[in-house]
Motif scaffolding. Structure first.
Motif, PDB file in Angstrom:
ATOM      1  N   ALA A 161      36.269  46.785  46.878  1.00  0.00           N
ATOM      2  CA  ALA A 161      35.915  45.651  47.634  1.00  0.00           C
ATOM      3  C   ALA A 161      35.947  44.358  46.642  1.00  0.00           C
ATOM      4  O   ALA A 161      35.967  44.609  45.365  1.00  0.00           O
ATOM      5  CB  ALA A 161      34.549  45.648  48.139  1.00  0.00           C
ATOM      6  N   TYR A 162      36.251  43.182  47.137  1.00  0.00           N
ATOM      7  CA  TYR A 162      36.298  42.109  46.202  1.00  0.00           C
ATOM      8  C   TYR A 162      34.732  41.562  46.441  1.00  0.00           C
ATOM      9  O   TYR A 162      34.073  41.531  47.269  1.00  0.00           O
ATOM     10  CB  TYR A 162      36.990  41.041  46.783  1.00  0.00           C
ATOM     11  CG  TYR A 162      38.695  41.154  46.449  1.00  0.00           C
ATOM     12  CD1 TYR A 162      38.868  40.870  45.167  1.00  0.00           C
ATOM     13  CD2 TYR A 162      39.547  41.967  47.229  1.00  0.00           C
ATOM     14  CE1 TYR A 162      40.434  41.248  44.728  1.00  0.00           C
ATOM     15  CE2 TYR A 162      40.755  41.967  46.849  1.00  0.00           C
ATOM     16  CZ  TYR A 162      41.366  41.662  45.583  1.00  0.00           C
ATOM     17  OH  TYR A 162      42.475  42.066  45.065  1.00  0.00           O
TER      18      TYR A 162
ATOM     19  N   GLY B  34      29.833  33.518  38.290  1.00  0.00           N
ATOM     20  CA  GLY B  34      30.748  32.943  39.236  1.00  0.00           C
ATOM     21  C   GLY B  34      32.123  33.618  39.484  1.00  0.00           C
ATOM     22  O   GLY B  34      33.068  32.837  39.921  1.00  0.00           O
ATOM     23  N   ARG B  35      32.338  34.680  38.768  1.00  0.00           N
ATOM     24  CA  ARG B  35      33.806  35.260  38.820  1.00  0.00           C
ATOM     25  C   ARG B  35      33.695  36.121  40.074  1.00  0.00           C
ATOM     26  O   ARG B  35      32.970  36.782  40.502  1.00  0.00           O
ATOM     27  CB  ARG B  35      33.985  36.030  37.667  1.00  0.00           C
ATOM     28  CG  ARG B  35      34.060  35.115  36.212  1.00  0.00           C
ATOM     29  CD  ARG B  35      34.112  35.785  35.113  1.00  0.00           C
ATOM     30  NE  ARG B  35      35.432  36.559  35.077  1.00  0.00           N
ATOM     31  CZ  ARG B  35      35.545  37.598  34.000  1.00  0.00           C
ATOM     32  NH1 ARG B  35      34.696  37.764  32.925  1.00  0.00           N
ATOM     33  NH2 ARG B  35      36.943  38.225  33.962  1.00  0.00           N
ATOM     34  N   VAL B  36      35.244  36.020  40.642  1.00  0.00           N
ATOM     35  CA  VAL B  36      35.367  37.100  41.806  1.00  0.00           C
ATOM     36  C   VAL B  36      36.176  38.234  41.185  1.00  0.00           C
ATOM     37  O   VAL B  36      37.155  37.852  40.297  1.00  0.00           O
ATOM     38  CB  VAL B  36      36.296  36.289  42.892  1.00  0.00           C
ATOM     39  CG1 VAL B  36      36.751  37.254  43.848  1.00  0.00           C
ATOM     40  CG2 VAL B  36      35.255  35.162  43.578  1.00  0.00           C
ATOM     41  N   GLY B  37      36.077  39.281  41.469  1.00  0.00           N
ATOM     42  CA  GLY B  37      36.787  40.452  40.905  1.00  0.00           C
ATOM     43  C   GLY B  37      36.740  41.671  42.014  1.00  0.00           C
ATOM     44  O   GLY B  37      35.991  41.565  42.990  1.00  0.00           O
ATOM     45  N   LEU B  38      37.422  42.607  41.723  1.00  0.00           N
ATOM     46  CA  LEU B  38      37.742  43.848  42.550  1.00  0.00           C
ATOM     47  C   LEU B  38      36.893  44.639  41.958  1.00  0.00           C
ATOM     48  O   LEU B  38      36.882  45.141  40.649  1.00  0.00           O
ATOM     49  CB  LEU B  38      39.178  44.295  42.346  1.00  0.00           C
ATOM     50  CG  LEU B  38      39.615  45.550  43.108  1.00  0.00           C
ATOM     51  CD1 LEU B  38      39.332  45.242  44.725  1.00  0.00           C
ATOM     52  CD2 LEU B  38      41.003  46.057  42.931  1.00  0.00           C
TER      53      LEU B  38
ATOM     54  N   HIS C   4      29.231  40.755  48.227  1.00  0.00           N
ATOM     55  CA  HIS C   4      30.612  40.644  48.646  1.00  0.00           C
ATOM     56  C   HIS C   4      31.147  39.279  48.663  1.00  0.00           C
ATOM     57  O   HIS C   4      30.386  38.388  48.643  1.00  0.00           O
ATOM     58  CB  HIS C   4      30.496  41.051  50.114  1.00  0.00           C
ATOM     59  CG  HIS C   4      30.532  42.615  50.410  1.00  0.00           C
ATOM     60  ND1 HIS C   4      31.841  43.368  50.346  1.00  0.00           N
ATOM     61  CD2 HIS C   4      29.675  43.497  50.653  1.00  0.00           C
ATOM     62  CE1 HIS C   4      31.410  44.609  50.643  1.00  0.00           C
ATOM     63  NE2 HIS C   4      30.296  44.605  50.813  1.00  0.00           N
ATOM     64  N   ALA C   5      32.312  39.130  48.303  1.00  0.00           N
ATOM     65  CA  ALA C   5      32.949  37.662  47.925  1.00  0.00           C
ATOM     66  C   ALA C   5      33.388  37.225  49.603  1.00  0.00           C
ATOM     67  O   ALA C   5      33.646  37.972  50.307  1.00  0.00           O
ATOM     68  CB  ALA C   5      34.212  37.985  47.322  1.00  0.00           C
ATOM     69  N   THR C   6      33.005  36.010  49.639  1.00  0.00           N
ATOM     70  CA  THR C   6      33.447  35.252  50.955  1.00  0.00           C
ATOM     71  C   THR C   6      34.978  35.240  51.128  1.00  0.00           C
ATOM     72  O   THR C   6      35.524  35.079  50.022  1.00  0.00           O
ATOM     73  CB  THR C   6      32.682  34.035  51.216  1.00  0.00           C
ATOM     74  OG1 THR C   6      33.171  33.017  50.514  1.00  0.00           O
ATOM     75  CG2 THR C   6      31.217  34.110  51.294  1.00  0.00           C
ATOM     76  N   PRO C   7      35.305  35.107  52.519  1.00  0.00           N
ATOM     77  CA  PRO C   7      36.891  34.728  52.356  1.00  0.00           C
ATOM     78  C   PRO C   7      37.245  33.352  51.813  1.00  0.00           C
ATOM     79  O   PRO C   7      38.287  33.532  51.015  1.00  0.00           O
ATOM     80  CB  PRO C   7      37.295  34.427  54.096  1.00  0.00           C
ATOM     81  CG  PRO C   7      35.856  35.307  54.634  1.00  0.00           C
ATOM     82  CD  PRO C   7      34.924  35.214  53.563  1.00  0.00           C
ATOM     83  N   ALA C   8      36.482  32.461  51.338  1.00  0.00           N
ATOM     84  CA  ALA C   8      36.787  31.150  50.905  1.00  0.00           C
ATOM     85  C   ALA C   8      36.576  31.515  49.087  1.00  0.00           C
ATOM     86  O   ALA C   8      37.346  31.006  48.726  1.00  0.00           O
ATOM     87  CB  ALA C   8      35.755  30.074  51.156  1.00  0.00           C
ATOM     88  N   GLU C   9      35.849  32.440  48.905  1.00  0.00           N
ATOM     89  CA  GLU C   9      35.654  32.779  47.391  1.00  0.00           C
ATOM     90  C   GLU C   9      36.768  33.392  47.131  1.00  0.00           C
ATOM     91  O   GLU C   9      37.549  33.320  45.944  1.00  0.00           O
ATOM     92  CB  GLU C   9      34.552  33.199  47.229  1.00  0.00           C
ATOM     93  CG  GLU C   9      33.156  32.655  47.036  1.00  0.00           C
ATOM     94  CD  GLU C   9      31.769  33.390  47.194  1.00  0.00           C
ATOM     95  OE1 GLU C   9      30.728  32.747  47.038  1.00  0.00           O
ATOM     96  OE2 GLU C   9      31.890  34.661  47.743  1.00  0.00           O
TER      97      GLU C   9
END
Length: 74
Positions: free
Chosen positions: A10-11, A18-22, A51-56
């Motif tokens: 999951a992302y 503040g980082r998005v990752g897998l 969970h990251a939002t679609p915008a993130e």
């Protein structure tokens, strides 16, 4: 096994950095994450991961694509 944080694959957003990752795994008390587009993994505290939002996810993908177009990412 059910985790209180996103599962492997999951992302997610590490709210501390503040980082998005897998999400790559759950090792000991940490969630192991890899940056969008690849790179070095980092460990995040489970309480700091959601969970990251679609915008993130879109922001992370755009930042990666822009960096790649500038030659900053191999």
């Amino acid at each position: 096994m059910t985790y209180p944080y996103p599962p492997v694959g999951a992302y997610a957003l590490d709210t501390r950095t503040g980082r998005v990752g897998l999400v790559m795994g759950h090792e000991g008390p940490y969630v192991q994450m890899r940056p969008y587009g690849g790179g070095r993994e980092w460990d995040a505290e489970p309480g700091d991961v959601r969970h990251a939002t679609p915008a993130e996810r879109l922001n992370a993908a755009t930042a990666y694509t822009n960096a790649r177009s500038r030659g900053e990412v191999p």
